[in-house]
Design an enzyme around this catalytic site. Structure first.
Site, PDB file in Angstrom:
ATOM      1  N   PRO A 115       1.055  -1.494  -0.241  1.00 22.70           N
ATOM      2  CA  PRO A 115      -0.142  -0.053   0.019  1.00 22.70           C
ATOM      3  C   PRO A 115       0.925   1.079   0.022  1.00 22.70           C
ATOM      4  CG  PRO A 115      -1.411  -1.538   1.631  1.00 22.70           C
ATOM      5  CD  PRO A 115       0.541  -2.082   1.074  1.00 22.70           C
ATOM      6  N   CYS A 116       0.399   2.051  -0.560  1.00 19.44           N
ATOM      7  CA  CYS A 116       0.818   3.232  -0.990  1.00 19.44           C
ATOM      8  C   CYS A 116       0.714   4.838  -0.100  1.00 19.44           C
ATOM      9  CB  CYS A 116       0.927   4.026  -2.361  1.00 19.44           C
ATOM     10  SG  CYS A 116       0.255   4.209  -3.864  1.00 19.44           S
ATOM     11  N   GLN A 117      -0.702   4.928   0.245  1.00 22.08           N
ATOM     12  CA  GLN A 117      -1.179   6.029   0.978  1.00 22.08           C
ATOM     13  C   GLN A 117      -0.339   6.841   1.431  1.00 22.08           C
ATOM     14  OE1 GLN A 117      -2.766   2.609   0.500  1.00 22.08           O
ATOM     15  NE2 GLN A 117      -4.915   2.654   0.161  1.00 22.08           N
ATOM     16  N   ASP A 118       0.118   5.876   2.444  1.00 27.13           N
ATOM     17  CA  ASP A 118       1.052   6.309   3.801  1.00 27.13           C
ATOM     18  C   ASP A 118       1.714   7.339   2.745  1.00 27.13           C
ATOM     19  OD1 ASP A 118      -0.660   5.730   5.529  1.00 27.13           O
ATOM     20  OD2 ASP A 118      -0.386   3.708   4.840  1.00 27.13           O
ATOM     21  N   PHE A 119       2.344   7.024   2.004  1.00 30.65           N
ATOM     22  CA  PHE A 119       4.129   7.719   1.116  1.00 30.65           C
ATOM     23  C   PHE A 119       3.829   8.664   0.115  1.00 30.65           C
ATOM     24  CE2 PHE A 119       5.245   3.162   2.725  1.00 30.65           C
ATOM     25  CZ  PHE A 119       5.780   3.472   3.779  1.00 30.65           C
TER      26      PHE A 119
END
Length: 409
Positions: A115-119
């Site tokens: 998952p990439c939302q936090d980056f």
């Protein structure tokens, strides 16, 4: 080669690794890779050659992603419903550690776009300190931080340790590389996977248009190779300061600067009918969110003579416009003069910019049908995906160097 796919979503990387999908002819540089084309569908579209990779396991937590994935692969992979596991990677690893048979044996490659939302620069950029759980809900006070969404790559590492593939490929947003020392931490943690460890090649950002994708997408890719599976020459090459081309896992450019021309929005969209004239359900639906002014995200129109914007996993109101009216700054004058209305990109148009084949049915819900995938969810799973053609470039490059890496055909 047997592939275990994690965070599979609707399968952009999986389609690329399998091959045998339809794409725009201009996405393949025939001067470099004529053998990548299996069939010429017509003057504009081709079917790619199959690879030697075979998907034996996939997973995600989104039911809509599984519905779309299994629908596409149902006639292409055996026992497709048993391949895709609708469960969190955290729970799968815990079950495997408890002795349950979860992951297949003899895995050659593990892939995963954790998952990439936090980056992402579009988010809060909490990175490894994410406040979301592995299920996407708010992290509970007593829930261990190692199970947060921002640290799910650690659980990907656990799958690698359990299955011991010859290599792995991890993918994320470009923003990760600009977030403190996150890239170096992830590289270090991945290197400790397995019993003998992995050589993790320094991560690089790939720009999708250089590989035949009509979209300004940038993604960081991590490659890891199991040390005790490599040939001595490969081990030396992959740990050298400048990796020789014959061992470099990053695919060489196929488009731009002296190569094939960059593929544009017009190349892949202009043959599509307007939604009111379309028979394809994915071309019939588009976001009805109104124009809110140029100061907000998703309020610009695409340029037909250039690549499209990054297709984001966002709500309807952030989907760019196929065309704007003159009052809102629209520049597709011929279309406007022909009476074509202002509207946002359809689901199919977003899919084409992501190089999904037209026979990928996003199972749009019909009136009163609660099964399948809504148009809003279709936008989201398309935006979450790796472009199929980018995945294909990665797969074909690895396929061609497999013997050099591991000494086997």
């Amino acid at each position: 080669m047997r592939v275990l796919s994690l965070f599979s979503g609707c399968g952009g990387m999986d389609i690329g690794f399998e091959g045998g999908f339809i794409c725009n002819r201009k996405s393949i540089n025939e001067n470099l890779h004529g053998d990548w084309i299996d069939t010429y569908i017509d003057a504009e579209w081709v079917k790619t050659a199959h690879t030697r990779f075979h998907t034996v396991f996939a997973n995600d937590i989104r039911p809509d992603a599984k519905a779309a994935w299994t629908n596409y692969f149902k006639d292409k992979l055996p026992d497709v419903q048993d391949i895709y596991h609708l469960e969190s990677i955290v729970d799968l690893v815990k079950e495997a550690r408890a002795g349950k048979s979860i992951f297949p044996d003899n895995i050659d490659v593990v892939t995963g776009g954790f998952p990439c939302q936090d980056f992402s620069v579009a988010g809060k950029r909490l990175g490894l300190n994410s406040q979301k759980s592995h299920l996407g809900t708010k992290l509970k006070p007593d829930e261990p931080s190692i199970e947060s969404r921002g640290q799910l790559y650690i659980w990907m590492r656990e799958v690698i340790t359990i299955t011991e593939p010859k290599m792995f490929i991890a993918e994320n947003v470009k923003g990760l590389t600009n977030l403190a020392d996150v890239k170096q931490i992830i590289e270090h943690d991945f290197a400790e996977a397995g019993n003998g460890g992995y050589i993790v090649v320094p991560a690089k950002v790939l720009y999708a248009p250089y590989y035949g994708v009509p979209q300004s997408r940038e993604r960081v890719i991590f490659f890891g190779f199991r040390k005790n599976a490599l040939t001595p020459k490969a081990k030396e090459a992959l740990t050298s300061e400048g990796i020789p081309m014959e061992y470099d896992p990053y695919p060489p450019f196929t488009h731009g600067d002296g190569l094939a021309k960059i593929v544009t929005c017009g190349d892949v969209l202009l043959d599509l009918p307007e939604p009111e004239d379309a028979e394809d359900p994915a071309q019939q639906v588009f976001s009805r969110a109104k124009y809110l002014g140029p100061h907000l995200q998703g309020q610009t129109e695409i340029k037909l003579d250039s690549v499209g914007p990054t297709i984001r996993s966002e709500h309807h109101g952030n989907i760019e416009f196929r065309r704007l009216c003159k009052e809102h700054g629209g520049e597709h004058y011929e279309e406007l003069e022909a009476g074509l209305a202002e509207r946002r990109l359809t689901v199919r148009e977003c899919a084409r910019l992501q190089t999904f084949p037209d026979d990928y049915d996003f199972i749009i819900r019909k009136n009163g049908d609660n099964k399948g995938v809504s148009s809003s969810d279709a936008y989201k799973i398309i935006g979450n995906a790796v472009p199929c053609v980018l995945g294909y470039n990665i797969a074909k490059n690895i396929e061609g160097k497999w013997k050099a890496y591991f000494g086997e055909e």
